[in-house]
Write a protein that holds these residues in place. Structure first.
Motif, PDB file in Angstrom:
ATOM      1  N   GLU A 254       0.847  -1.195   0.000  1.00  0.00           N
ATOM      2  CA  GLU A 254       0.000   0.000   0.000  1.00  0.00           C
ATOM      3  C   GLU A 254       0.885   1.249   0.000  1.00  0.00           C
ATOM      4  O   GLU A 254       1.926   1.284   0.662  1.00  0.00           O
ATOM      5  CB  GLU A 254      -0.937   0.009   1.211  1.00  0.00           C
ATOM      6  CG  GLU A 254      -1.987   1.104   1.170  1.00  0.00           C
ATOM      7  CD  GLU A 254      -3.131   0.884   2.167  1.00  0.00           C
ATOM      8  OE1 GLU A 254      -4.067   1.709   2.170  1.00  0.00           O
ATOM      9  OE2 GLU A 254      -3.094  -0.108   2.934  1.00  0.00           O
ATOM     10  N   LEU A 261      -3.587   7.343   4.571  1.00  0.00           N
ATOM     11  CA  LEU A 261      -3.265   5.983   4.998  1.00  0.00           C
ATOM     12  C   LEU A 261      -3.718   5.732   6.428  1.00  0.00           C
ATOM     13  O   LEU A 261      -4.289   4.675   6.734  1.00  0.00           O
ATOM     14  CB  LEU A 261      -1.757   5.750   4.884  1.00  0.00           C
ATOM     15  CG  LEU A 261      -1.315   4.321   5.217  1.00  0.00           C
ATOM     16  CD1 LEU A 261      -1.363   3.461   3.952  1.00  0.00           C
ATOM     17  CD2 LEU A 261       0.086   4.278   5.805  1.00  0.00           C
ATOM     18  N   PRO A 265      -6.962   3.131   5.944  1.00  0.00           N
ATOM     19  CA  PRO A 265      -6.104   2.045   5.470  1.00  0.00           C
ATOM     20  C   PRO A 265      -6.926   1.020   4.696  1.00  0.00           C
ATOM     21  O   PRO A 265      -8.010   0.638   5.139  1.00  0.00           O
ATOM     22  CB  PRO A 265      -5.532   1.455   6.764  1.00  0.00           C
ATOM     23  CG  PRO A 265      -6.561   1.778   7.811  1.00  0.00           C
ATOM     24  CD  PRO A 265      -7.135   3.103   7.413  1.00  0.00           C
ATOM     25  N   HIS A 267      -5.389  -1.956   2.865  1.00  0.00           N
ATOM     26  CA  HIS A 267      -4.851  -3.316   2.860  1.00  0.00           C
ATOM     27  C   HIS A 267      -5.012  -3.955   4.243  1.00  0.00           C
ATOM     28  O   HIS A 267      -4.803  -3.286   5.262  1.00  0.00           O
ATOM     29  CB  HIS A 267      -3.376  -3.301   2.458  1.00  0.00           C
ATOM     30  CG  HIS A 267      -2.853  -4.635   2.052  1.00  0.00           C
ATOM     31  ND1 HIS A 267      -2.478  -5.606   2.958  1.00  0.00           N
ATOM     32  CD2 HIS A 267      -2.651  -5.172   0.816  1.00  0.00           C
ATOM     33  CE1 HIS A 267      -2.059  -6.681   2.303  1.00  0.00           C
ATOM     34  NE2 HIS A 267      -2.158  -6.453   1.004  1.00  0.00           N
ATOM     35  N   THR A 270      -1.993  -3.369   6.506  1.00  0.00           N
ATOM     36  CA  THR A 270      -1.919  -2.003   7.036  1.00  0.00           C
ATOM     37  C   THR A 270      -2.926  -1.825   8.168  1.00  0.00           C
ATOM     38  O   THR A 270      -2.617  -1.212   9.196  1.00  0.00           O
ATOM     39  CB  THR A 270      -2.201  -0.979   5.924  1.00  0.00           C
ATOM     40  OG1 THR A 270      -1.387  -1.258   4.784  1.00  0.00           O
ATOM     41  CG2 THR A 270      -1.920   0.427   6.404  1.00  0.00           C
ATOM     42  N   LEU A 327      -0.609  -3.336  -7.760  1.00  0.00           N
ATOM     43  CA  LEU A 327      -0.904  -2.070  -7.099  1.00  0.00           C
ATOM     44  C   LEU A 327      -1.884  -1.292  -7.961  1.00  0.00           C
ATOM     45  O   LEU A 327      -1.597  -0.972  -9.119  1.00  0.00           O
ATOM     46  CB  LEU A 327       0.377  -1.257  -6.901  1.00  0.00           C
ATOM     47  CG  LEU A 327       1.200  -1.551  -5.645  1.00  0.00           C
ATOM     48  CD1 LEU A 327       2.548  -0.862  -5.723  1.00  0.00           C
ATOM     49  CD2 LEU A 327       0.461  -1.120  -4.386  1.00  0.00           C
ATOM     50  N   HIS A 334      -3.552   7.016  -3.762  1.00  0.00           N
ATOM     51  CA  HIS A 334      -3.700   5.927  -2.795  1.00  0.00           C
ATOM     52  C   HIS A 334      -3.734   4.612  -3.560  1.00  0.00           C
ATOM     53  O   HIS A 334      -4.709   4.297  -4.238  1.00  0.00           O
ATOM     54  CB  HIS A 334      -4.975   6.102  -1.964  1.00  0.00           C
ATOM     55  CG  HIS A 334      -5.001   5.241  -0.734  1.00  0.00           C
ATOM     56  ND1 HIS A 334      -5.673   5.599   0.408  1.00  0.00           N
ATOM     57  CD2 HIS A 334      -4.412   4.039  -0.453  1.00  0.00           C
ATOM     58  CE1 HIS A 334      -5.520   4.669   1.327  1.00  0.00           C
ATOM     59  NE2 HIS A 334      -4.762   3.701   0.813  1.00  0.00           N
ATOM     60  N   TRP A 335      -2.641   3.863  -3.447  1.00  0.00           N
ATOM     61  CA  TRP A 335      -2.453   2.612  -4.192  1.00  0.00           C
ATOM     62  C   TRP A 335      -2.457   1.431  -3.232  1.00  0.00           C
ATOM     63  O   TRP A 335      -1.894   1.513  -2.138  1.00  0.00           O
ATOM     64  CB  TRP A 335      -1.130   2.644  -4.946  1.00  0.00           C
ATOM     65  CG  TRP A 335      -1.052   3.723  -5.989  1.00  0.00           C
ATOM     66  CD1 TRP A 335      -0.962   5.070  -5.775  1.00  0.00           C
ATOM     67  CD2 TRP A 335      -1.069   3.538  -7.398  1.00  0.00           C
ATOM     68  NE1 TRP A 335      -0.918   5.742  -6.975  1.00  0.00           N
ATOM     69  CE2 TRP A 335      -0.983   4.825  -7.995  1.00  0.00           C
ATOM     70  CE3 TRP A 335      -1.145   2.414  -8.223  1.00  0.00           C
ATOM     71  CZ2 TRP A 335      -0.971   5.007  -9.361  1.00  0.00           C
ATOM     72  CZ3 TRP A 335      -1.130   2.602  -9.592  1.00  0.00           C
ATOM     73  CH2 TRP A 335      -1.050   3.879 -10.164  1.00  0.00           C
ATOM     74  N   VAL A 336      -3.083   0.343  -3.647  1.00  0.00           N
ATOM     75  CA  VAL A 336      -3.114  -0.845  -2.789  1.00  0.00           C
ATOM     76  C   VAL A 336      -3.053  -2.103  -3.649  1.00  0.00           C
ATOM     77  O   VAL A 336      -3.587  -2.142  -4.750  1.00  0.00           O
ATOM     78  CB  VAL A 336      -4.414  -0.846  -1.916  1.00  0.00           C
ATOM     79  CG1 VAL A 336      -5.659  -0.893  -2.765  1.00  0.00           C
ATOM     80  CG2 VAL A 336      -4.384  -1.999  -0.911  1.00  0.00           C
ATOM     81  N   CYS A 338      -4.357  -5.443  -3.358  1.00  0.00           N
ATOM     82  CA  CYS A 338      -5.277  -6.366  -2.695  1.00  0.00           C
ATOM     83  C   CYS A 338      -6.501  -6.576  -3.549  1.00  0.00           C
ATOM     84  O   CYS A 338      -7.104  -5.602  -4.042  1.00  0.00           O
ATOM     85  CB  CYS A 338      -5.662  -5.810  -1.315  1.00  0.00           C
ATOM     86  SG  CYS A 338      -6.806  -6.875  -0.390  1.00  0.00           S
ATOM     87  N   ALA A 341      -9.747  -4.952  -1.771  1.00  0.00           N
ATOM     88  CA  ALA A 341      -9.822  -3.537  -1.407  1.00  0.00           C
ATOM     89  C   ALA A 341     -10.868  -2.820  -2.239  1.00  0.00           C
ATOM     90  O   ALA A 341     -11.116  -3.144  -3.390  1.00  0.00           O
ATOM     91  CB  ALA A 341      -8.463  -2.895  -1.590  1.00  0.00           C
TER      92      ALA A 341
END
Length: 341
Positions: A254, A261, A265, A267, A270, A327, A334-336, A338, A341
């Motif tokens: 993330e 974050l 959050p 992920h 996280t 990602l 805001h990158w994740v 998952c 998500a």
């Protein structure tokens, strides 16, 4: 180059991204595992850093957080070329550091410095504090005589909040916080633009941590410094970082602006890390939900297939075991990585 690397916004494109100082693309660092006697054979690889990408804007603090052994410090050492990367690009001011020879890299290090975790073991016990701070200037011939060196050392001591009269003392004669200030002064000796802060306050008392964090912030504002701030304590990073990347088992899971974050959050890893950070409000602390991760962190010698977090993830399903999540930008910056998500 992997899909994660291709999707991650590693370049600046106009005012929205700002002026990118450091750009990391597809960085990998594997350490060989050998067996046998004289004729050693490679039997495996420890995947300390496994295909990560990010960028750091000029003048910002980019936090890199995660549990011990996740690859944070290896990332910092690889950027500075202390550990030669297995693969990937590391562009500093547009120059790919992985393609430089030893003398070219030596010149580049004037602009890239590091503050180490342990403020005692990183200082030579046989040298005075003044000698330690002055050594980089002597090695790189940035001063012309002893009087100029002494004046510069005096200025650096004052800059980090130390009495210049202490320059003749040895490291064991200083407190932990003072020793770390000496390490910071040494890092500033060559007027760098970028500093890797490798868990610089984790060995200090909590009261001293705040003083050193404040010093980092003051120096950044005064000198226009850019930091890669590595830590395992999310509460420390929250006070200093502009953006934060969360690492798990050699992967970035993330990346987001710090406030985003901490407030949202995405992920599961996280979320678990943040749930363990104490909140100074007793009422909120008593009622909030803790996320307890099952099992232990897998070995980087034999990481899990698919999403590396899936063996410990409370929401993982079969798809997480077979495919590696990319990602994805969920909201601006805001990158994740998952599927859920």
């Amino acid at each position: 180059m992997s899909s994660q690397t291709a999707n991650m916004p590693a370049e600046s494109s106009g005012d929205d991204k700002g002026d990118v100082l450091l750009e990391v693309r597809g960085l990998k660092k594997y350490f060989p595992v050998t067996s046998g006697g004289f004729f050693q054979k490679v039997v495996g690889q420890i995947k300390a850093v496994d295909d990560i990408s990010f960028f750091v804007r000029r003048g910002e603090t980019f936090g890199l957080v995660g549990e011990s052994g996740c690859g944070k410090s290896t990332t910092g050492r690889s950027i500075l070329q202390f550990d030669k990367p297995t693969a990937g690009e590391i562009r500093f001011e547009g120059t790919d550091l992985t393609q430089l020879g030893s003398e070219q890299m030596r010149q580049m290090r004037k602009r890239m410095q590091i503050v180490f975790q342990d403020p005692y073991s990183s200082l030579n016990p046989r040298m005075t504090a003044g000698m330690i701070v002055g050594e980089p200037m002597t090695v790189h011939h940035t001063v012309h005589n002893r009087s100029e060196l002494a004046e510069r050392v005096r200025d650096l001591f004052e800059l980090v909040g130390l009495n210049p009269e202490m320059a003749e003392r040895y490291p064991h004669q200083f407190s932990g916080g003072q020793r770390q200030r000496i390490g910071i002064a040494r890092a500033l000796a060559l007027n760098p633009s970028f500093i890797v802060c490798d868990e610089p306050v984790s060995a200090l008392d909590v009261s001293i941590q705040a003083q050193v964090i404040n010093l980092f912030e003051e120096l950044q504002e005064r000198l226009g410094l850019t930091y890669l701030f590595i830590a395992h304590d999310l509460s420390v990073v929250r006070h200093i970082a502009d953006r934060v990347a969360v690492m798990y088992l050699g992967h970035i899971v993330e990346v987001a602006p710090a406030e985003d974050l901490y407030s949202h959050p995405l992920h599961p890893y996280t979320q678990a890390l943040l749930s363990a950070v104490p909140i100074p409000d007793p009422a909120i602390e008593a009622n909030r939900k803790r996320i307890i991760l099952k099992g232990e962190v897998p070995s980087p010698l034999n990481p899990p297939s698919g999403c590396v977090f899936h063996p410990r993830c409370p929401i993982a399903d079969a798809s997480c075991e077979s495919a590696v999540p990319e990602l994805i930008e969920i909201s601006p910056e805001h990158w994740v990585a998952c599927f859920k998500a």
